[in-house]
Design a protein around this motif. Sequence first.
Motif, PDB file in Angstrom:
ATOM      1  N   SER A 203      13.357  44.597  51.830  1.00 35.89           N
ATOM      2  CA  SER A 203      13.583  46.008  52.161  1.00 35.89           C
ATOM      3  C   SER A 203      14.920  46.234  52.844  1.00 35.89           C
ATOM      4  CB  SER A 203      12.448  46.514  53.060  1.00 35.89           C
ATOM      5  OG  SER A 203      12.370  45.723  54.247  1.00 35.89           O
ATOM      6  N   TRP A 204      15.610  45.161  53.209  1.00 35.87           N
ATOM      7  CA  TRP A 204      16.864  45.265  53.955  1.00 35.87           C
ATOM      8  C   TRP A 204      18.088  45.208  53.050  1.00 35.87           C
ATOM      9  CZ3 TRP A 204      18.282  40.471  52.391  1.00 35.87           C
ATOM     10  CH2 TRP A 204      17.279  39.510  52.246  1.00 35.87           C
ATOM     11  N   ILE A 205      17.924  45.341  51.744  1.00 35.90           N
ATOM     12  CA  ILE A 205      19.057  45.372  50.817  1.00 35.90           C
ATOM     13  C   ILE A 205      19.650  46.777  50.795  1.00 35.90           C
ATOM     14  CG2 ILE A 205      19.749  45.161  48.392  1.00 35.90           C
ATOM     15  CD1 ILE A 205      17.614  43.021  48.069  1.00 35.90           C
ATOM     16  N   GLY A 206      20.948  46.875  51.027  1.00 30.50           N
ATOM     17  CA  GLY A 206      21.603  48.181  51.097  1.00 30.50           C
ATOM     18  C   GLY A 206      22.406  48.551  49.868  1.00 30.50           C
ATOM     19  N   LEU A 207      22.971  47.550  49.178  1.00 31.43           N
ATOM     20  CA  LEU A 207      23.789  47.789  47.999  1.00 31.43           C
ATOM     21  C   LEU A 207      23.440  46.797  46.894  1.00 31.43           C
ATOM     22  CD1 LEU A 207      27.385  48.312  49.520  1.00 31.43           C
ATOM     23  CD2 LEU A 207      25.944  50.079  48.502  1.00 31.43           C
ATOM     24  N   ILE A 208      23.669  47.209  45.660  1.00 32.28           N
ATOM     25  CA  ILE A 208      23.541  46.323  44.506  1.00 32.28           C
ATOM     26  C   ILE A 208      24.898  46.312  43.812  1.00 32.28           C
ATOM     27  CG2 ILE A 208      22.278  45.799  42.396  1.00 32.28           C
ATOM     28  CD1 ILE A 208      20.083  47.708  43.365  1.00 32.28           C
ATOM     29  N   MET A 209      25.446  45.124  43.594  1.00 29.50           N
ATOM     30  CA  MET A 209      26.778  45.026  42.986  1.00 29.50           C
ATOM     31  C   MET A 209      26.697  44.272  41.665  1.00 29.50           C
ATOM     32  SD  MET A 209      28.565  42.004  45.220  1.00 29.50           S
ATOM     33  CE  MET A 209      27.694  40.469  45.549  1.00 29.50           C
ATOM     34  N   ASP A 210      27.653  44.549  40.818  1.00 32.84           N
ATOM     35  CA  ASP A 210      27.797  43.814  39.560  1.00 32.84           C
ATOM     36  C   ASP A 210      29.145  44.177  38.957  1.00 32.84           C
ATOM     37  OD1 ASP A 210      27.230  42.073  37.563  1.00 32.84           O
ATOM     38  OD2 ASP A 210      25.639  43.256  36.620  1.00 32.84           O
ATOM     39  N   SER A 211      29.589  43.343  38.032  1.00 31.60           N
ATOM     40  CA  SER A 211      30.837  43.583  37.316  1.00 31.60           C
ATOM     41  C   SER A 211      30.538  43.904  35.863  1.00 31.60           C
ATOM     42  CB  SER A 211      31.753  42.357  37.401  1.00 31.60           C
ATOM     43  OG  SER A 211      32.150  42.110  38.733  1.00 31.60           O
ATOM     44  N   THR A 212      31.347  44.762  35.283  1.00 32.88           N
ATOM     45  CA  THR A 212      31.234  45.092  33.867  1.00 32.88           C
ATOM     46  C   THR A 212      32.592  44.927  33.217  1.00 32.88           C
ATOM     47  OG1 THR A 212      30.543  46.797  32.265  1.00 32.88           O
ATOM     48  CG2 THR A 212      31.641  47.554  34.267  1.00 32.88           C
ATOM     49  N   SER A 213      32.600  44.441  31.985  1.00 36.49           N
ATOM     50  CA  SER A 213      33.841  44.206  31.253  1.00 36.49           C
ATOM     51  C   SER A 213      34.048  45.301  30.212  1.00 36.49           C
ATOM     52  CB  SER A 213      33.809  42.836  30.562  1.00 36.49           C
ATOM     53  OG  SER A 213      33.809  41.787  31.511  1.00 36.49           O
ATOM     54  N   THR A 214      35.245  45.839  30.172  1.00 39.66           N
ATOM     55  CA  THR A 214      35.634  46.829  29.172  1.00 39.66           C
ATOM     56  C   THR A 214      36.604  46.179  28.197  1.00 39.66           C
ATOM     57  OG1 THR A 214      35.399  48.630  30.783  1.00 39.66           O
ATOM     58  CG2 THR A 214      36.661  49.096  28.787  1.00 39.66           C
ATOM     59  N   GLU A 215      36.274  46.224  26.921  1.00 43.40           N
ATOM     60  CA  GLU A 215      37.107  45.572  25.918  1.00 43.40           C
ATOM     61  C   GLU A 215      38.462  46.267  25.803  1.00 43.40           C
ATOM     62  OE1 GLU A 215      36.895  44.138  21.216  1.00 43.40           O
ATOM     63  OE2 GLU A 215      35.299  45.383  22.085  1.00 43.40           O
ATOM     64  N   VAL A 216      39.516  45.465  25.661  1.00 45.78           N
ATOM     65  CA  VAL A 216      40.870  45.981  25.434  1.00 45.78           C
ATOM     66  C   VAL A 216      41.477  45.223  24.263  1.00 45.78           C
ATOM     67  CG1 VAL A 216      41.221  46.634  27.851  1.00 45.78           C
ATOM     68  CG2 VAL A 216      41.907  44.356  27.071  1.00 45.78           C
ATOM     69  N   PHE A 217      42.566  45.756  23.728  1.00 45.78           N
ATOM     70  CA  PHE A 217      43.281  45.056  22.667  1.00 45.78           C
ATOM     71  C   PHE A 217      43.899  43.772  23.212  1.00 45.78           C
ATOM     72  CE2 PHE A 217      43.895  49.340  20.475  1.00 45.78           C
ATOM     73  CZ  PHE A 217      42.890  49.068  19.549  1.00 45.78           C
ATOM     74  N   ARG A 218      44.068  42.794  22.325  1.00 42.93           N
ATOM     75  CA  ARG A 218      44.746  41.566  22.724  1.00 42.93           C
ATOM     76  C   ARG A 218      46.173  41.913  23.119  1.00 42.93           C
ATOM     77  NH1 ARG A 218      48.352  37.807  21.214  1.00 42.93           N
ATOM     78  NH2 ARG A 218      47.885  35.595  21.509  1.00 42.93           N
ATOM     79  N   PRO A 219      46.586  41.591  24.356  1.00 44.85           N
ATOM     80  CA  PRO A 219      47.942  41.935  24.778  1.00 44.85           C
ATOM     81  C   PRO A 219      48.983  41.219  23.926  1.00 44.85           C
ATOM     82  CG  PRO A 219      46.557  41.363  26.665  1.00 44.85           C
ATOM     83  CD  PRO A 219      45.796  40.986  25.434  1.00 44.85           C
ATOM     84  N   THR A 220      50.082  41.894  23.658  1.00 44.89           N
ATOM     85  CA  THR A 220      51.168  41.278  22.926  1.00 44.89           C
ATOM     86  C   THR A 220      51.911  40.312  23.841  1.00 44.89           C
ATOM     87  OG1 THR A 220      52.636  43.099  23.520  1.00 44.89           O
ATOM     88  CG2 THR A 220      51.453  43.265  21.424  1.00 44.89           C
ATOM     89  N   GLY A 221      52.501  39.312  23.258  1.00 48.83           N
ATOM     90  CA  GLY A 221      53.231  38.333  24.050  1.00 48.83           C
ATOM     91  C   GLY A 221      52.728  36.935  23.795  1.00 48.83           C
ATOM     92  N   ARG A 222      53.147  36.008  24.631  1.00 49.47           N
ATOM     93  CA  ARG A 222      52.771  34.614  24.492  1.00 49.47           C
ATOM     94  C   ARG A 222      51.276  34.445  24.742  1.00 49.47           C
ATOM     95  NH1 ARG A 222      55.003  31.903  28.747  1.00 49.47           N
ATOM     96  NH2 ARG A 222      54.766  29.898  27.675  1.00 49.47           N
ATOM     97  N   PHE A 223      50.682  33.474  24.040  1.00 49.74           N
ATOM     98  CA  PHE A 223      49.247  33.244  24.166  1.00 49.74           C
ATOM     99  C   PHE A 223      48.859  32.868  25.592  1.00 49.74           C
ATOM    100  CE2 PHE A 223      45.703  30.179  24.137  1.00 49.74           C
ATOM    101  CZ  PHE A 223      44.691  31.006  23.665  1.00 49.74           C
ATOM    102  N   GLU A 224      49.737  32.115  26.276  1.00 47.70           N
ATOM    103  CA  GLU A 224      49.425  31.699  27.647  1.00 47.70           C
ATOM    104  C   GLU A 224      49.257  32.904  28.570  1.00 47.70           C
ATOM    105  OE1 GLU A 224      51.710  30.463  25.759  1.00 47.70           O
ATOM    106  OE2 GLU A 224      50.983  28.408  25.434  1.00 47.70           O
ATOM    107  N   GLU A 225      49.941  34.007  28.266  1.00 42.83           N
ATOM    108  CA  GLU A 225      49.807  35.217  29.067  1.00 42.83           C
ATOM    109  C   GLU A 225      48.629  36.060  28.597  1.00 42.83           C
ATOM    110  OE1 GLU A 225      53.568  37.046  28.542  1.00 42.83           O
ATOM    111  OE2 GLU A 225      54.582  35.816  30.052  1.00 42.83           O
TER     112      GLU A 225
END
Length: 442
Positions: A203-225
């Motif tokens: 009963s002492w839980i105050g917040l619930i957290m989580d992460s969500t991923s939003t898809e984006v285009f593959r960035p242009t440039g070197r693969f390492e980046e």
Amino acid sequence: MSSFGRGNFSSSTAGPSSRPLAMTTTTTTSTITSTTTLPREVNFHGMEESMTDEQNRLDDLLAIAESRPRLLMERPEDIDEPDISEGQIWDKFVNSPRGITFYLGLTLYTVELLLRLIQPEIAEKKKKGGKPQLSWADHLVLYLTWLHNGFDYDKLAGWVGMKTATLGVAIERIRPILHSALTKRWTTNRQRPKIVPDHPNFSWIGLIMDSTSTEVFRPTGRFEEAKKYFDGKNHFYALKSEVAIMATKPYYCLFVQPAVVGSIHDYTYHEENFKSYISYLTKTPAEQLLFRADPNTSWAILGDKAYNGPPTDTPGLRRIAVPKNPPARSQTERDGHELAEIRVAVEQFFGRLEQKWAVFRHCYRWSHDHFDMDFATACWLTNECIQERELVQDDAVFHRTLLDARAIRQQERETKRIQARNTWYANKKRKNTLSQNSQNSQ
């Protein structure tokens, strides 16, 4: 490497405890000064055709949840009419056959409330000049239409009868204003935690957290980046956002963290932001007296299995996570089931956000410089939607179904990639064999 900007979110303390009946701030009819030509007739037919295709995809995802009842919250009737500067686009959407709710995803009441909220921000930006062609109501309608439907700028501009550049400028102008107004509304005097009902052990839980991923285009440039953006869990390039919602109804979102690239683990991401929760989770003297069953001076924040780790990683924060691989039929396993039942609310929140705002249901195709601002605005607008209709289990079902659909789509892409690679190698081997045979024959 693609540019990636971080939003400037306020870390002050609030959200409204209830929907205000009227704003106390003085309204203004100030509008943007622009040399834009008058828009032509809005092509609602073309817009509805595109929305129908998207709705068919939504219906497929929601098929499993259609039979469940919808819980409606009471709405006040005696509200003051807002003093707004209406415009041609506003009038066309309000008077359209389907009504403004169909195109914006929000009721007329809520849109008028947003117009009240942005009045102080508008007053700060008021400039002298001639009468503008686009009112602030027009700007708001265009931004919400884009956010709700995820239309490309050129398509939306064609349907509302204006140039693409003009539409882009309108969205650029209203974006920070709406974000600032909503952030102040939901981060000033945040609702305090309450005792979690039906779960006396937690009963002492105050917040619930989580992460969500939003898809984006593959960035242009070197693969390492570019690979920094790759989310290994979901198998696509992504921007990751961490949110924290109330652990009790109505499960409003109270915290939105600046996004990071998809390769960063949820736990590492949380270690960078945990300090923003400590002040809010510290119990007030009144809460300590009221909740004597829990001697701890702080409320706790709950995460999924990804947030397991030593307390020293987040000093000062009372963190609890769903246990990993607990012994069968043990108390730890039973606690894990109970914690998983509590944290389902954050999946419901993500499901409602994804249903309402197509910009984040699909691949985010716009500048990353605006991502944090757009995502935070979508979270605050989802809070407004929760005031109209409570979160239900169907929202969590939608979120999980969408994740499954993304996984299937990514698996199909990987299968095609492997097939193309095998075909390339087979063709190369065949050409080498033919070349070798030709040389031997000579």
